[in-house]
Design an enzyme around this catalytic site. Structure first.
Site: not given
Ligand code: NOJ
Length: 540
Positions: A23, A25, A27, A100, A202, A265, A334-335
């Protein structure tokens, strides 16, 4: 440094979750200037490309995976001018930038959807998937959303349902309409013209739905108590074979620009054979496929952390790949639960060595290099729609701010600022600055591995030969390129293991998961590895 092949065949990709990286700035939310501030770190670390999770304008129903405008920057992250600066600064350091792309759905706030929902005869009505209720007033079919509930939401104004595989704020585009394809291809060109080096795309394998919108069949493995989101097999709401035609078209867009890459992905559960099909058929010169350059390979994230199971997965993948298919490996994102929370500290070290020595392009997730762990978020503070609806892993846990140093807010944000997600409680001890001062740290192991990999053609290009006849909890393989050989030996056991490599004599440990062994001369006829120890060996 090896100079063969395209950058994405030699390089290592590093995923940045922009909201949580830096970050600048104050916030409490990461931003593009923050990433610029950390480019020297990334350059030091030794990665070659950054993939930024979505940075486009978005109401953040799914933290950027709900795009309201594909050709601008979300106000919390900066401006197009900031992006251009980031691109320039990254390129100056020889670091590529991947964005992305989320082509399967937009946000309900996207202008296309606003038009589409305005009336049944709007020219963009067919850009999304709209269906009447069944005659009895019920849902068009049994499709379920990943984030819970039906994959259909009623639009009261026009009396039809729109489809969404994820959040109701993410209506699915209709990829059977060629105008949609052309519109998205236009948005891609906008960024390729601007100089981005490629896209991670994605849910790229799921763009098309069954043309008759048939019900999904029951999932025979689903049990009462399992997440309701998995009650049916998604064979009709996604995974349509005609998607290969779309992917070939997509590839022609990228091929108009030199050196760009498509990382796709994919569904996590794909077999190696199915995954291999997404490279497409061979191009004329037979050195590449005609679809996705790098269909993400998540197989190792679902494989038991066991030497035999991991080797079996790698071998099956190697066998399934077409000769022109560049392998790739992902261990965190991140999932998914954090690597260290899945494998423990010792497992994470071994995983780092495995990821960076196998054949193919590795992708690292920011924070895994210092062993950031899942952070429990109290129920009433969960932001992730999947976590809030209790239909799967609360992804907030793996998205907490990057831990840079031991100052308040870990150097991610200023002191006293409320960050968008809380910092992990261990940040004062576990952070980049602390680990940079400890030669034995996980971060320094990543650093050594990344630089060694970059300088070692056998690891970049070498063939992969698994080695038989070892204790069952050990996995070893040889990488070889033009006479240069490296032996990688990994002990997955909680105790010492003695190994005998009949075909090799003396060697030297060049990199070890436990740094004190580096430089040691070893007799390969009889070498002992400690618990969870991994080594890279050069031959004497
Ligand atoms: C895969 C992404 O990695 C995930 O974070 C997202 O929620 C779903 N696709 C829907 O876009």
């Amino acid at each position: 440094m090896s100079d063969k092949g395209a950058w994405w065949q030699r390089g290592v990709i590093y995923q940045i979750y922009p909201r949580s990286f830096q970050d600048s700035n104050h916030d409490g939310i990461g931003d593009l200037h923050g990433i610029i501030q950390r480019l020297d770190y990334l350059s030091w670390l030794g990665v070659d490309a950054l993939w930024l999770s979505p940075i486009f304008p978005s109401p953040q129903a799914d933290f950027g995976y709900d795009v309201a405008n594909y050709t601008d920057i979300h106000h919390e992250y900066g401006t197009l001018a900031d992006f251009d600066l980031l691109l320039q600064e990254a390129h100056q350091r020889n670091i590529k930038i991947l964005l992305d792309l989320v082509p399967n759905h937009t946000s309900t706030e996207h202008a296309w959807f606003k038009e589409s929902r305005s009336s049944k005869d709007n020219p963009k009505r067919d850009w999304y998937i709209w269906k009447d209720p069944k005659p009895d007033g019920s849902l068009p079919n049994n499709w379920l959303a990943y984030f819970g509930g039906a994959a259909w939401t009623l639009d009261a104004h026009t009396g039809q349902y729109y489809m969404h595989n994820f959040d109701p704020g993410q209506p699915e585009l209709n990829w059977r309409n060629s105008a949609v394809q052309e519109a998205i291809f236009g948005e891609i060109r906008f960024w390729l013209e601007r100089g981005v080096d490629g896209f991670r795309v994605d849910v790229i394998d799921r763009l098309l739905k069954h043309p008759q919108f048939l019900d999904n069949p029951i999932n025979p493995d689903w049990r009462e108590g399992d997440s309701t989101a998995w009650k049916y097999l998604r064979v009709n709401s996604e995974q349509q074979p005609e998607v290969h035609r779309v992917l070939r078209d997509l590839r022609t867009v990228f091929d108009q620009y030199p050196n760009r890459v498509i990382v796709g992905e994919m569904d996590y559960g794909l077999s190696p054979e199915k995954l291999a099909s997404y490279y497409g058929g061979a191009t004329e010169d037979e050195d590449e496929g005609d679809e996705i350059h790098l269909p993400f390979h998540f197989g190792m994230m679902l494989t038991m952390w066991d030497a035999g199971a991991i080797r079996a997965r790698v071998d099956a993948y190697e066998v399934a790949l077409p000769p022109y298919g560049q392998p790739n490996y992902v261990l965190g994102n991140h999932d998914s639960p954090r690597l260290i929370s899945r494998l423990g500290v010792d497992g994470a070290r071994l995983a780092a060595m495995l990821l960076l020595t196998l054949r193919g392009t590795p992708t690292l997730y920011n924070g895994d290099e210092i062993g950031m762990s899942n952070t429990t978020i109290p129920d009433d503070q969960i932001l992730d729609p999947q976590g809030r609806n209790k239909v799967g892993f609360n992804r907030d846990e793996c998205r907490t701010p990057m831990q840079w140093d031991s100052s308040p807010n870990a150097g991610f944000s200023g002191a006293g600022i409320t960050t968008w997600l809380p910092l992990a409680p261990d940040y004062a001890q576990n952070n980049v600055a602390t680990q940079q001062n400890q030669p034995e740290s996980l971060l320094m192991l990543y650093n050594r591995l990344l630089h060694y990999r970059r300088d070692t053609p056998a690891l970049n290009w070498g063939r992969y030969y698994p080695i038989d006849g070892l204790p069952e909890d050990c996995y070893a393989f040889l990488r070889e390129y033009e006479g240069q050989k490296r032996l990688i030996v990994l002990n997955f056991a909680g105790g010492n293991r003695e190994l005998h490599f009949a075909d090799y004599n003396r060697g030297k440990i060049i990199i070890a998961t436990h740094a004190q062994r580096e430089g040691e001369a070893v007799d390969l006829d009889r070498i002992t590895l400690g618990a969870y120890e991994g080594v890279i060996i050069e031959f004497a």
